[in-house]
Design an enzyme around this catalytic site. Structure first.
Site: not given
Ligand code: IMP
Length: 198
Positions: A181, A16, A75, A14
């Site tokens: 979370k 990100n 993913d 990634t």
């Protein structure tokens, strides 16, 4: 399969930065987390798979030519019962524009207009594919069940968080603290399964 990995470097497929930091904080100092750009500047791939596993494998394959060590690809997506599992693998482009979270949420709420709360069940799913330096693979999964709210609530998180209330909660994921979370999320659960395997 016994997982062996000589090196502590782990390349995550990634670019990100938020995801890289999240993974580093979950895995701790045992691994040095690197992004795709750290080993293959300019590398990109098309997520054309029809399953989460296919997409993760596309990412691993794209990186394998540039890095011989341990690679991890994840993913994830949102699967809605009343939509027969959609948006699933196309979660990030569901509203028509890749990565446009507002459009994605707007389309989801439009699709579910008139659907009663009892039929708004959904889950976030995350698949992690790990490939060691011998090319041996192992899959880790995480799932977070909940329901789709009638309208967005909260400003934390990203993606579909404002319209997703996890089971046992009356607030949306976007109203939760990041640490809360992570403790129940699909990605947090899959990453913890990976961590425990070593
Ligand atoms: P990715 O595979 O992690 O890039 O996620 C693909 C898409 O799934 C994202 O663009 C979001 O639309 C959705 N998604 C994945 N994880 C989450 C989450 O934790 N919260 C909200 N949306 C998510």
């Amino acid at each position: 399969m016994a997982i062996e990995c000589q090196r502590r470097d782990l390349v995550v497929a990634t670019n990100n930065q938020h995801k890289l930091q999240e993974i580093q904080s979950i895995l701790g100092p045992r691994w040095r987390i690197l992004g795709a750009q750290d080993v293959a500047s300019g590398l990109s791939w098309d997520e054309t798979g029809t399953s989460f596993l296919e997409n993760a494998r596309i990412k691993i394959t794209a990186l394998r030519g540039h890095f011989k060590g341990c690679i991890l690809a994840d993913d994830s997506g949102l699967c809605v019962d009343a939509l027969q599992g959609a948006p699933g693998v196309v979660s990030s482009s569901y509203g028509g524009v890749e990565g446009d979270h507002s459009r994605n949420v707007a389309r989801l709420l439009a699709d579910l207009r008139g659907v009663p709360e009892s039929l708004r069940g959904a889950h976030f799913y995350c698949l992690i594919l790990f490939s060691n330096e011998k090319g041996e693979e192992k899959v880790f999964e995480g799932k977070c069940n909940g329901r789709i709210l009638e309208s967005p609530r909260g400003h934390g998180g990203f993606g579909y968080d404002p319209v997703f209330a996890p089971d046992g909660y009356s607030i949306s994921m976007a109203e939760m603290a990041a640490s809360d979370k992570n403790a129940i999320s699909h990605r947090g659960l899959a990453m913890n399964a990976f961590k425990e395997a070593f």
